[in-house]
Write a protein that holds these residues in place. Structure first.
Motif, mmCIF file in Angstrom:
data_model
loop_
_atom_site.group_PDB
_atom_site.id
_atom_site.type_symbol
_atom_site.label_atom_id
_atom_site.label_comp_id
_atom_site.label_asym_id
_atom_site.label_seq_id
_atom_site.Cartn_x
_atom_site.Cartn_y
_atom_site.Cartn_z
ATOM 1 N N LYS A 142 -8.653 56.697 -29.948
ATOM 2 C CA LYS A 142 -8.248 57.248 -31.242
ATOM 3 C C LYS A 142 -6.854 56.782 -31.659
ATOM 4 C CE LYS A 142 -11.102 61.394 -30.740
ATOM 5 N NZ LYS A 142 -11.127 62.890 -30.678
ATOM 6 N N VAL A 196 -1.883 64.453 -26.940
ATOM 7 C CA VAL A 196 -2.638 65.165 -25.909
ATOM 8 C C VAL A 196 -1.977 65.059 -24.541
ATOM 9 C CG1 VAL A 196 -4.832 65.265 -24.642
ATOM 10 C CG2 VAL A 196 -4.826 64.931 -27.135
ATOM 11 N N TYR A 197 -1.717 63.839 -24.106
ATOM 12 C CA TYR A 197 -1.323 63.623 -22.710
ATOM 13 C C TYR A 197 0.184 63.566 -22.460
ATOM 14 C CZ TYR A 197 -6.257 62.475 -21.960
ATOM 15 O OH TYR A 197 -7.622 62.533 -21.871
ATOM 16 N N SER A 229 -11.961 57.969 -24.413
ATOM 17 C CA SER A 229 -12.328 58.319 -25.790
ATOM 18 C C SER A 229 -11.132 58.873 -26.561
ATOM 19 C CB SER A 229 -13.462 59.345 -25.787
ATOM 20 O OG SER A 229 -13.021 60.596 -25.267
ATOM 21 N N ILE A 230 -10.225 59.516 -25.868
ATOM 22 C CA ILE A 230 -9.000 60.022 -26.510
ATOM 23 C C ILE A 230 -8.081 58.847 -26.833
ATOM 24 C CG2 ILE A 230 -7.030 61.575 -26.292
ATOM 25 C CD1 ILE A 230 -9.743 63.006 -26.304
ATOM 26 N N GLN A 231 -7.960 57.916 -25.882
ATOM 27 C CA GLN A 231 -7.087 56.773 -26.091
ATOM 28 C C GLN A 231 -7.583 55.874 -27.210
ATOM 29 O OE1 GLN A 231 -5.928 54.713 -22.518
ATOM 30 N NE2 GLN A 231 -5.736 56.585 -21.316
ATOM 31 N N PRO A 274 -11.196 60.364 -20.772
ATOM 32 C CA PRO A 274 -9.871 60.093 -21.351
ATOM 33 C C PRO A 274 -9.853 58.851 -22.242
ATOM 34 C CG PRO A 274 -9.669 60.618 -19.024
ATOM 35 C CD PRO A 274 -11.134 60.449 -19.301
ATOM 36 N N TYR A 296 -7.895 73.265 -22.156
ATOM 37 C CA TYR A 296 -9.209 72.728 -22.483
ATOM 38 C C TYR A 296 -10.224 73.146 -21.422
ATOM 39 C CZ TYR A 296 -6.457 69.541 -25.439
ATOM 40 O OH TYR A 296 -5.595 69.009 -26.356
ATOM 41 N N GLU A 331 -2.728 60.010 -31.010
ATOM 42 C CA GLU A 331 -3.561 61.029 -30.372
ATOM 43 C C GLU A 331 -3.345 61.035 -28.865
ATOM 44 O OE1 GLU A 331 -6.507 64.142 -30.340
ATOM 45 O OE2 GLU A 331 -4.997 63.342 -31.719
ATOM 46 N N LEU A 332 -3.250 59.860 -28.268
ATOM 47 C CA LEU A 332 -2.957 59.787 -26.829
ATOM 48 C C LEU A 332 -1.657 60.516 -26.518
ATOM 49 C CD1 LEU A 332 -3.071 56.620 -24.585
ATOM 50 C CD2 LEU A 332 -1.028 58.023 -24.670
ATOM 51 N N VAL A 347 -11.097 65.388 -22.728
ATOM 52 C CA VAL A 347 -9.735 65.197 -22.228
ATOM 53 C C VAL A 347 -9.755 64.948 -20.724
ATOM 54 C CG1 VAL A 347 -7.581 66.432 -21.734
ATOM 55 C CG2 VAL A 347 -8.515 66.434 -24.046
#
Length: 487
Positions: free
Chosen positions: A446, A454-455, A442-444, A440, A430, A450-451, A436
């Motif tokens: 979802k 990605v992570y 905003s990713i969580q 972070p 990225y 999604e968390l 990301v």
């Protein structure tokens, strides 16, 4: 669970007309008070308060009766018959309110139903029959300690605890037992070592260890490979062969007591104040030592750490598919330069658990990236050091709740190593200004999928050896049998 129970009224008796009229008026007043003050209370609010509809109604009946008594003055002044009628009514409500509930919430994670007397289990239909004195209505539950997790419960069969039917329909016992039975599921997320222990094995210990093996396990959603993998633990908790409920071919097994569901306290932990005989997670670890023949209860002094045969041992938990240490060899060489005896192992699902437990028990320090493999801390000796490598992505809350919090109760010294951006392969996937890295949260937001994607599923790590060296030196200083090193 919806309640279909109706509460018995006081037994009828021969009375005069005056008493009948008084009783009718009393009942009407009581019902009016309940309806006026509580009839509009939404059921959702009742349930949100943690009360069943029945317990709520009982409490309000008690309150209304007391209010009626207060407003009407001393009931005794109305005559002995009226006084006796009200006393019977009040005693009846009090008796129902104080009766031991059949099913209770042992935590936000688990419901447990406990039935005694003449109890009959028909595993093929997931039914537990109880005498009317124990069960006056049906209860439905899923015996797995993640009751609000729909993903887990989708793989768990529902059980029903119901009163005996009429005598003609009462199921005949095909097998009789003198020991209690415990019904629990190994569906859900089992197969992941963390969930094997936190959802099933630790709660099973809490629920059954005080029976000293005199308990029969009945397991729905059975997985033969799971029973084989954890057979040594199951044998410590029960002297009897497990009953596969799903393949019981219509058998009706009769017990003096049946517990459905397991007591859950906390992740990988036990609250001694709630456990029978004050058992703790250290008692659980002692049971594991017996099950697998683990030699080291504590990380005691082993002599000169510079003696190759007596060096402090570092176990690196390796991974092969995600959250991989990309510089594992460099980590090993650096740790050796500090005087560690190094072992590297990958506890995948095919690993012999007993063999791996003995390897973990031989370690003084264990390090690994956050994941199910770190559950092996349950085999570490007391006084050992546990280092959790936390991937980037603001995952400190996840690392804390799963492994950091349980560590002190296991008498382990906990350290963590938090991955920075240039130590993560996310930097290659990225741009630097991507959420990301910059947001972070905003990713969580979802959701877990999604968390995780990605992570957790798409991140490998390469710790800076210089920074990691400082963490390992700190670990050495905590060991009870090594001298402090400052180089």
């Amino acid at each position: 669970m919806k309640s279909t129970r109706s509460y018995p009224r006081p037994e009828s008796r021969r009375t005069g007309n005056g008493f009948i009229i008084t009783s009718v008026l009393l009942s009407l007043c009581l019902l009016s008070l309940i309806k006026a003050q509580y009839g509009q209370q939404p059921l959702l609010l009742i349930l949100a308060a943690g009360k069943s509809r029945e317990s709520f109604e009982l409490e309000k009946a008690m309150e209304a009766l007391k209010m009626l008594t207060a407003k009407g003055g001393d009931l005794a002044s109305r005559g002995n018959e009226d006084d006796e009628a009200n006393r019977v009514l009040l005693d009846k409500v009090s008796e129902e309110k104080s009766a031991k509930p059949l099913c209770v919430e042992t935590s936000r994670r688990s419901d447990v139903c406990d039935v005694e007397g003449d109890v009959r289990v028909k595993g093929s239909s997931q039914t537990i029959f109880a005498s009317p004195s124990q069960a006056t209505r049906e209860w439905k539950m899923k015996p797995y300690a993640r009751k609000h997790d729909q993903g887990a419960l989708a793989h768990i069969k529902q059980w029903t605890i119901k009163p005996f039917p009429d005598p003609q329909g009462l199921p005949t016992c095909s097998d009789n037992y003198t020991v209690p039975a415990v019904v629990f599921s190994i569906g859900g997320y089992t197969g992941n070592l963390f969930h094997d222990f936190t959802d099933v094995l630790v709660p099973l210990f809490v629920t059954t260890y005080h029976f000293h093996g005199e308990v029969q396990f009945i397991i729905p959603d059975s997985k033969p490979w799971w029973l084989s993998k954890f057979s040594q633990i199951l044998k410590q908790l029960s002297k009897y062969e497990v009953i596969d409920a799903d393949n019981d071919q219509g058998a009706v097994r009769c017990f003096p007591r049946v517990i459905a569901g397991l007591n859950f306290h906390k992740e990988l932990g036990i609250d001694p104040s709630k456990a029978p005989n004050g058992y703790s997670i250290m008692d659980f670890k002692e049971m594991l030592r017996t099950a697998y023949g683990l030699e080291r209860p504590t990380a005691e002094s082993s002599g000169d750490p510079w003696d190759m045969r007596k060096k402090p041992r570092l176990l690196i938990i390796s991974r092969k598919s995600s959250r991989v240490f990309l510089n594992e060899r460099g980590m090993s060489d650096m740790a050796m330069s500090l005087g560690f005896d190094i072992r590297i192992a990958d506890p995948d699902i095919t690993t012999d658990l007993g063999k791996f437990a003995r390897l973990v028990n031989s370690a003084d320090v264990m390090i690994g990236v956050h994941g199910a493999g770190l559950t092996n801390i349950v085999f570490l000796p007391a006084g050992a050091v546990f280092i959790q490598v936390v991937p980037m992505g603001n995952l400190e809350w996840l690392a804390r709740d799963t492994f950091e919090k349980p560590s002190p109760d296991m008498q382990l010294k906990y350290l963590d190593y938090r991955i920075q951006t240039d130590e993560s392969t996310l930097a290659d996937q990225y741009p630097k200004d991507h959420p990301v890295f910059t947001d972070p949260q905003s990713i969580q937001k979802k959701g877990w999928d999604e968390l995780s994607r990605v992570y957790l599923e798409n991140q490998n790590v390469k710790p800076h050896l210089g920074r990691l060296r400082l963490t390992l030196l700190e670990a050495l200083n905590f060991l009870p049998h090594t001298r402090k090193m400052t180089q």
